[in-house]
Design a protein around this motif. Structure first.
Motif, PDB file in Angstrom:
ATOM      1  N   VAL A 172       0.849  -1.150   0.064  1.00 35.92           N
ATOM      2  CA  VAL A 172       0.036   0.014   0.007  1.00 35.92           C
ATOM      3  C   VAL A 172       0.800   1.145  -0.125  1.00 35.92           C
ATOM      4  CG1 VAL A 172      -1.763   1.445   1.255  1.00 35.92           C
ATOM      5  CG2 VAL A 172      -1.858  -1.344   1.206  1.00 35.92           C
ATOM      6  N   ASN A 173       1.845   1.066   0.746  1.00 31.72           N
ATOM      7  CA  ASN A 173       2.865   2.476   0.523  1.00 31.72           C
ATOM      8  C   ASN A 173       3.431   2.570  -0.445  1.00 31.72           C
ATOM      9  OD1 ASN A 173       6.095   2.958   1.170  1.00 31.72           O
ATOM     10  ND2 ASN A 173       5.298   3.620   2.805  1.00 31.72           N
ATOM     11  N   LYS A 174       3.889   1.457  -1.153  1.00 32.73           N
ATOM     12  CA  LYS A 174       4.593   1.547  -2.533  1.00 32.73           C
ATOM     13  C   LYS A 174       3.557   2.161  -3.521  1.00 32.73           C
ATOM     14  CE  LYS A 174       8.950  -0.167  -1.655  1.00 32.73           C
ATOM     15  NZ  LYS A 174       9.025   0.034  -0.106  1.00 32.73           N
ATOM     16  N   VAL A 175       2.491   1.799  -3.350  1.00 35.03           N
ATOM     17  CA  VAL A 175       1.654   2.372  -4.468  1.00 35.03           C
ATOM     18  C   VAL A 175       1.382   3.786  -4.148  1.00 35.03           C
ATOM     19  CG1 VAL A 175      -0.996   2.710  -5.234  1.00 35.03           C
ATOM     20  CG2 VAL A 175       0.177   0.436  -4.785  1.00 35.03           C
ATOM     21  N   ALA A 176       1.327   4.410  -3.201  1.00 40.23           N
ATOM     22  CA  ALA A 176       1.322   5.887  -2.811  1.00 40.23           C
ATOM     23  C   ALA A 176       2.731   6.493  -3.194  1.00 40.23           C
ATOM     24  CB  ALA A 176       1.076   6.383  -1.372  1.00 40.23           C
ATOM     25  N   PHE A 177       3.717   5.668  -2.943  1.00 40.97           N
ATOM     26  CA  PHE A 177       5.179   6.365  -3.106  1.00 40.97           C
ATOM     27  C   PHE A 177       5.493   6.529  -4.781  1.00 40.97           C
ATOM     28  CE2 PHE A 177       9.572   5.944  -3.942  1.00 40.97           C
ATOM     29  CZ  PHE A 177      10.063   6.986  -3.420  1.00 40.97           C
ATOM     30  N   MET A 178       5.058   5.310  -5.319  1.00 43.78           N
ATOM     31  CA  MET A 178       5.519   5.396  -6.741  1.00 43.78           C
ATOM     32  C   MET A 178       4.747   6.296  -7.585  1.00 43.78           C
ATOM     33  SD  MET A 178       7.920   3.396  -7.060  1.00 43.78           S
ATOM     34  CE  MET A 178       8.342   3.476  -8.610  1.00 43.78           C
ATOM     35  N   PHE A 179       3.426   6.663  -7.042  1.00 41.97           N
ATOM     36  CA  PHE A 179       2.461   7.552  -7.773  1.00 41.97           C
ATOM     37  C   PHE A 179       3.132   8.840  -7.619  1.00 41.97           C
ATOM     38  CE2 PHE A 179      -1.246  10.558  -8.014  1.00 41.97           C
ATOM     39  CZ  PHE A 179      -1.764   9.926  -9.384  1.00 41.97           C
ATOM     40  N   GLY A 180       3.385   9.287  -6.305  1.00 43.93           N
ATOM     41  CA  GLY A 180       4.087  10.525  -6.055  1.00 43.93           C
ATOM     42  C   GLY A 180       5.433  10.847  -6.956  1.00 43.93           C
ATOM     43  N   ALA A 181       6.148   9.451  -7.087  1.00 46.36           N
ATOM     44  CA  ALA A 181       7.408   9.612  -8.041  1.00 46.36           C
ATOM     45  C   ALA A 181       7.140  10.007  -9.233  1.00 46.36           C
ATOM     46  CB  ALA A 181       8.204   8.482  -7.495  1.00 46.36           C
ATOM     47  N   ALA A 182       5.941   9.240  -9.837  1.00 43.82           N
ATOM     48  CA  ALA A 182       5.687   9.190 -11.082  1.00 43.82           C
ATOM     49  C   ALA A 182       5.684  10.745 -11.453  1.00 43.82           C
ATOM     50  CB  ALA A 182       4.428   8.369 -11.393  1.00 43.82           C
ATOM     51  N   MET A 183       4.545  11.418 -10.455  1.00 47.08           N
ATOM     52  CA  MET A 183       4.118  12.736 -10.696  1.00 47.08           C
ATOM     53  C   MET A 183       5.263  13.928 -10.881  1.00 47.08           C
ATOM     54  SD  MET A 183       0.842  12.872 -11.074  1.00 47.08           S
ATOM     55  CE  MET A 183       1.107  11.510 -12.113  1.00 47.08           C
ATOM     56  N   ILE A 184       6.305  13.587 -10.440  1.00 47.62           N
ATOM     57  CA  ILE A 184       7.594  14.456 -10.480  1.00 47.62           C
ATOM     58  C   ILE A 184       7.925  14.366 -11.882  1.00 47.62           C
ATOM     59  CG2 ILE A 184      10.023  14.657  -9.914  1.00 47.62           C
ATOM     60  CD1 ILE A 184       9.465  13.346  -7.301  1.00 47.62           C
ATOM     61  N   GLY A 185       7.946  13.015 -12.713  1.00 47.49           N
ATOM     62  CA  GLY A 185       8.609  12.892 -13.890  1.00 47.49           C
ATOM     63  C   GLY A 185       7.528  13.841 -14.705  1.00 47.49           C
ATOM     64  N   GLU A 186       6.138  13.998 -14.326  1.00 45.52           N
ATOM     65  CA  GLU A 186       5.283  14.877 -15.121  1.00 45.52           C
ATOM     66  C   GLU A 186       5.485  16.373 -14.897  1.00 45.52           C
ATOM     67  OE1 GLU A 186       3.028  13.579 -17.510  1.00 45.52           O
ATOM     68  OE2 GLU A 186       3.963  11.622 -17.084  1.00 45.52           O
ATOM     69  N   GLY A 187       6.047  16.661 -13.944  1.00 41.79           N
ATOM     70  CA  GLY A 187       6.514  18.072 -13.620  1.00 41.79           C
ATOM     71  C   GLY A 187       5.535  18.472 -12.562  1.00 41.79           C
ATOM     72  N   ILE A 188       4.847  17.450 -11.801  1.00 40.45           N
ATOM     73  CA  ILE A 188       3.954  17.974 -10.787  1.00 40.45           C
ATOM     74  C   ILE A 188       4.385  17.560  -9.649  1.00 40.45           C
ATOM     75  CG2 ILE A 188       1.618  17.615 -10.113  1.00 40.45           C
ATOM     76  CD1 ILE A 188       0.921  16.718 -12.846  1.00 40.45           C
ATOM     77  N   TYR A 189       4.854  18.620  -8.397  1.00 40.30           N
ATOM     78  CA  TYR A 189       5.679  18.291  -7.475  1.00 40.30           C
ATOM     79  C   TYR A 189       4.786  18.326  -6.061  1.00 40.30           C
ATOM     80  CZ  TYR A 189       9.238  19.279 -11.036  1.00 40.30           C
ATOM     81  OH  TYR A 189      10.214  19.354 -12.236  1.00 40.30           O
TER      82      TYR A 189
END
Length: 348
Positions: free
Chosen positions: A194-211
């Motif tokens: 569950v933790n990894k899903v939230a973390f990876m989603f947040g990290a993916a948004m960095i790649g989209e320029g959304i911090y």
């Protein structure tokens, strides 16, 4: 029923007491290697120095043993030595299917009770010598393995997919609600699926320029270990000696953004600790979202401050989350009995 619940708590505490040194070794060595290397925008913690890289590798090796040791010694507490091997196997499988420490607890109890059941079989006296070294470990491991792979594996994989899709659908809506949900997910299993899903989603948004998605996640990451570390300082009579020692390690890990520092507390007392750290992290995540905190690195904790937008709000969010966690968990907990203190000491 009351006696059985007491025994279950003792089994858990035995597993936790053997796991704590592993958590401290892994967490502190990783924390030092990251602290001395720092974090980079868009990349997170990057350790390039050979000595620090080796230190991090040792810490990572210790961390990889955390769940197997927890499961193995829960099983040991239930079934004695014949439970250790199937418990360790179940813990490794929990790591493999990304079930985290909660899966490790399940594996430990399954292995322990199955091993104890097989140990109770009436067998020919010629078979008795090979039971603890051959029959019990193999049969117990096969049963634990089948349940972990076929019963837990697919549901966990499906759950992760559905949670990721749910977060994507929410990302265009209320940012505060999204932050609360993601922060609570970060705290729920502290490095688990569950933790990894939230973390990876947040990290993916960095790649989209959304911090501003990773910002609340970065705040939530450090709240469970820091909150539990502070809790042990505020009410030491509510924690065993081993938990108080774990609290010191948790403080160090929290500063470097290692959520797993809170796992020993959650494993020992999940019904009180997990709701407390989830609530504290959710509060911190909400405040970070209100303050439009942005994190340019896929990492969390105070160590990312150099790459954080709206740092004052980040600090406020973390302090608020720590306060809520420590006050709530101490309000829920009762003072530790002398008997429980002895159980903890024996485990060590």
């Amino acid at each position: 029923m009351k006696d059985e619940l007491k025994r279950i708590r003792e089994y858990l505490m035995t597993g936790v007491s053997y796991m704590i040194p592993i958590v401290v070794i892994g967490g502190v060595l990783i924390a030092f290697s990251i602290a001395l290397s720092g974090v980079q925008p868009g990349k997170g913690a990057v350790v390039t120095n050979p000595i620090l890289k080796n230190m991090m590798d040792v810490g990572s090796a210790a961390f990889s043993m955390m769940v197997p040791v927890l499961a193995g010694f829960i099983a040991y507490a239930i079934a004695d030595r014949p439970g250790i091997a199937p418990g360790l196997v179940g813990g490794v499988l929990s790591n493999n299917i990304k079930a985290g420490f909660l899966g490790g607890i399940v594996a430990g109890f399954i292995a322990g009770y199955v091993a104890r059941w097989i140990k109770s079989w009436k067998v020919n006296k010629n078979l008795k010598p090979i039971m603890p070294i051959f029959v019990i470990p193999i049969l117990s491991s096969l049963i634990v393995g089948a349940l972990m792979i076929y019963v837990l594996g697919n549901p966990i994989s499906s759950l992760m997919t559905s949670m990721t899709n749910g977060l994507k659908s929410m990302s265009s809506g209320n940012s505060i609600l999204l932050a609360i949900l993601m922060a609570a997910m970060i705290a729920f299993d502290m490095g688990g699926p569950v933790n990894k899903v939230a973390f990876m989603f947040g990290a993916a948004m960095i790649g989209e320029g959304i911090y501003t998605v990773m910002g609340p996640v970065a705040a939530a990451i450090c709240i469970p270990p820091l909150g539990m570390g502070v809790a042990t300082l505020l009410a030491p009579n509510k924690y065993t000696r081993t938990e108080k020692d774990a609290g010191k390690g948790a403080l160090a890990m929290g500063l470097i953004g290692i959520t797993e520092g809170a796992i020993p507390f959650a494993a020992a007392d999940p019904l009180r600790v997990i709701p407390s750290i989830m609530t504290g992290s959710a509060v911190g995540g909400a405040i970070a979202a209100i303050g439009k905190v942005g994190d340019h690195a896929p990492h969390g904790g105070p160590i990312v401050l150099p790459v954080v937008d709206n740092r004052i709000w980040f600090v406020i969010a973390v302090i608020a989350g720590i306060t809520v966690t420590s006050v709530m968990v101490n309000a829920l907990k009762k003072p530790v009995s002398e008997e429980m203190e002895e159980t903890s000491s024996l485990g060590m």
